[in-house]
Structures are given as structure tokens and as C-alpha cells.
Design an enzyme around this catalytic site. Structure first.
Site, short mmCIF file in Angstrom:
data_model
loop_
_atom_site.label_atom_id
_atom_site.label_comp_id
_atom_site.label_asym_id
_atom_site.label_seq_id
_atom_site.Cartn_x
_atom_site.Cartn_y
_atom_site.Cartn_z
N SER A 94 8.37 -2.46 -2.39
CA SER A 94 9.14 -1.10 -1.41
C SER A 94 10.53 -0.88 -1.22
O SER A 94 10.98 -0.27 -1.95
CB SER A 94 8.31 -2.67 -0.34
OG SER A 94 8.36 -1.90 0.62
N ASP A 246 1.23 -0.37 0.50
CA ASP A 246 2.76 -0.89 0.25
C ASP A 246 2.32 -2.40 -0.97
O ASP A 246 1.50 -2.88 -0.51
CB ASP A 246 2.98 -1.94 1.40
CG ASP A 246 4.95 -2.19 1.42
OD1 ASP A 246 4.66 -3.30 0.61
OD2 ASP A 246 5.80 -1.53 2.46
#
Length: 389
Positions: A94, A246
């Protein structure tokens, strides 16, 4: 093992930053125009990393955390400044993936000074874009603590909307300013030919329920966007027909690529999500905040347990004829600061807040190096059992 399927993600047509910087620039003087220039690989016949017997070669593992990634920027800024540190491998998730890609591109295209400048200008650009957004801390938020946006009408509206509508309804075009901004700064073709550092980016396979590691050969803008795709804000990112969310759900960050694919045994973890908190969450927002940090630390906790297990086996005298690798684990965190910051602050890219986090990361790294430099290559400086088990 890390798989290497072919990636066919779309490529941005924007031209990223030219490698011409000789020293870190003041990021407050940056402009969009400086980033929209043609790519030219800097002449760099020698390694961009410091050389010599006293140089310590390490790996870095970069957690995700939205705007909290500015703390990682501060850590990397100090490491890149140091003539006694070189980085062999990067594993990022991320926001950690974003910082990792900027590091890999910068060190390849222009060296350490250019990379420091690149990171500073990128985070400044993020704050400039955020300044035009309705997502801003209110005066009450600022009074209660730097960074939080719990009382922001825009944050409350976004929070409520994400509970009743999916991003396929309110963001069907998958608009994401981070994508365009990263495309301004990074040439992924340069990264795929990087020889100066190894890069691993984690994403979560939505259908298969496991972590996917993108290495240098398959690195792309789509891969980084997949790693940073929060499913309640963005539609899944598809690569080769596979949807990804994610990477924090399955590897935040993934340590195992650094174990299998680098020579250095030292791993410096930059931890953004607090493991320990001081008070029991009682309000609805506090409970949701804690659930967020627990979720995004769970995969790391499991990997730390596995590392401790292997370390204990090696300590008992068995190394499977040298096939077991002793890992020397280190950590830089700011748990005392992050404990006071809620999830809303991860969406706060106000420049004052980002500078605050950068300074914390830089200063904590300065202290860490003074206290632990001699331990690199010799021993771990974190107690895995005390911190993670």
C-alpha cells in the site's frame, strides 16, 4: 516461493521525473510542471550505494497506512542520507509499496540525492492535490489533535457512504488521483530494469484469498494500485483478469520475499500500525479504529511467529545443512504517536501533518542508527517474543 506470472496492466502515458537533481530540493518549491518532463536515465557507471567495509547492507519492509506513509518517507530520507547504509531489498504494501517504488526508481534513475528529492516532491504533490479536496480536518479536529478528521463532515459522509454503497456504485470510473500522481513521478520501464535494488510489492488476491507478490520483472502502475486498493473506496484492480485488493490484508508487509530472495539477513521493519494501545476502545469510532489496526497487523504477527520458530531451531543447533536462514530483525516505529491517531488521519494529506510525520520518522531513524548501527549484520535489535507473540 514468489511467483512470476506475466503482467499486462495498462501503462500511463505521462512522462515521469527526469533524473537531474544533485541534492534534495525544498519540497515546498515543487510544481507539477517539474514532473512532466521526459525520462532520461542518469549517467551512473558506479553503484549509487555507499561502498566499503563499514557499509551495512540491509533490507527494508514498509508497512501500509495511507498518509501515515509520510513517516516512512522520513525514515527513508535519513537512511538515504547515511554513507554507512545500503539497501538490497524492499518489500512494501500500500503506502509502503508507493514509497518502495519511488525508492527503487529514484536510486536507479539518479542515485541517493535524487531519490530524497523525488520522495519529498511526491509527498508535497500529494498534499497539493489533497488541499483541493473537501476532506479536511475541522478546527475542532485540529484542537483535539494533529491529524485526526473525526469531525470532518466530508469524512463522516464518506464513512457513511462506504457502508451503504460500494465503489462500483459511487466510483464506477475508478477515479484515483494517486494513480495519476505516481505516473508523473515514476517510469516503470526503468524500474523493471533496475539492478540497484530488489523490489517486492504485496497485493491481496480477491478470489484466491492469498497474497500476491509482484517483483521487478512484473512491476507496473497497476501492481502498485492493486497493493493500495482499499475495497470500500476503489473497485478491485484487475491484472491478467485477476482482481486484487490492498495487500495489507495478507502481507503488511510481506517479509518472506526478503528471506528467500536477498543475501542480507538484516530486515528493518518500518511499522505504522500500532500493536499495543493504552486504553480499551469504547466509542464506535475507537472500536472501528482498533479493528483496522488489528486487521492490518495480523499477517505480520504470523510471519514474526514463523521467524521466531526458525530462529529457535537454528539456536538449538540445527540448520538443515545451511538451508535455514537466520534473520536479524529490527524495527522503527512510533507506536506512542500512532496510538493517538485514528483511521481518519490516514486520509489526511495536509502538508503540516505530513511534515510532522516525516520529522518523526527522520528523528527516530537518527536515534535508531546511533543506538543500533553496530548490531547490523550481527544480531537482532527487536525482541520478537515480547513485541509480537
Amino acid at each position: 516461493m514468489v511467483s512470476k506470472p506475466k503482467t499486462t496492466g495498462t501503462r500511463s502515458t505521462k512522462k515521469p521525473v527526469k533524473a537531474t537533481a544533485s541534492k534534495p530540493a525544498n519540497p515546498t518549491n515543487s510544481s507539477t510542471a517539474r514532473n512532466k518532463v521526459s525520462v532520461k536515465k542518469a549517467s551512473n557507471p558506479c553503484s549509487p550505494w555507499p561502498q566499503g567495509e563499514k557499509v551495512r547492507r540491509i533490507n527494508v519492509a514498509l508497512q501500509g497506512g495511507g498518509a501515515h506513509g509520510a513517516l516512512t518517507w522520513g525514515v527513508l530520507d535519513r537512511l538515504l542520507e547515511d554513507d554507512g547504509i545500503s539497501i538490497e531489498g524492499i518489500s512494501g504494501t500500500s503506502a509502503g509499496a508507493v514509497n518502495g517504488v519511488l525508492l527503487a526508481y529514484g536510486i536507479t534513475a539518479g542515485g541517493r540525492a535524487f531519490t530524497r528529492d523525488l520522495l519529498a516532491r511526491f509527498w508535497k504533490r500529494i498534499s497539493e492535490i489533497a488541499a483541493t479536496s473537501p476532506l479536511q480536518p475541522t478546527p475542532l479536529d485540529r484542537m483535539l489533535g494533529l491529524g485526526r478528521m473525526d469531525y470532518s463532515p466530508a469524512f463522516m459522509a464518506l464513512d457513511m457512504m462506504s457502508r451503504v454503497l460500494s465503489p462500483y456504485q459511487f466510483n464506477a470510473l475508478a477515479l484515483n488521483p494517486l494513480r495519476d500522481t505516481l505516473a508523473e513521478f515514476v517510469d516503470f520501464e526503468v524500474i523493471r530494469h533496475c539492478k540497484e535494488v530488489k523490489l517486492f510489492v504485496s497485493a491481496t488476491s480477491v478470489k484466491r484469498g492469498r497474497v500476491k507478490i509482484f517483483d521487478l520483472e512484473e512491476m507496473s502502475l497497476d501492481a502498485v494500485m492493486a497493493s493500495a486498493c482499499l475495497p470500500f473506496l476503489q473497485p478491485a484492480v484487475e491484472i491478467d483478469g485477476e482482481p486484487y485488493w490492498d495487500g495489507g490484508y495478507m502481507g503488511n508487509p510481506a517479509i518472506f520475499p526478503l528471506i528467500y530472495h536477498t543475501d542480507s539477513s538484516d530486515v528493518l521493519l518500518i511499522q505504522l500500525n500500532p500493536i499495543n494501545i493504552q486504553e480499551t476502545p469504547k466509542s464506535a469510532q475507537e472500536i472501528l479504529d482498533r479493528l483496522n489496526t488489528l486487521t492490518f497487523n495480523s499477517s505480520l504477527m504470523r510471519e514474526m511467529r514463523a521467524i521466531k520458530f526458525v530462529t529457535d531451531i537454528i539456536d538449538s543447533g540445527y540448520d538443515d545443512d545451511g538451508r535455514l536462514k537466520r534473520m536479524l530483525m529490527h524495527v522503527i516505529d512510533a507506536e506512542d504517536v500512532m496510538d493517538d491517531l485514528g483511521v481518519s488521519s490516514k486520509l489526511n494529506a495536509d502538508w503540516e501533518f505530513l511534515q510532522y510525520l516525516h520529522r518523526i520518522g527522520y528523528d527516530r531513524t537518527e536515534v535508531w542508527l546511533k543506538e543500533n548501527r553496530d548490531a547490523l549484520g550481527v544480531r537482532s535489535t527487536m525482541d520478537i517474543e515480547e513485541m509480537y507473540l
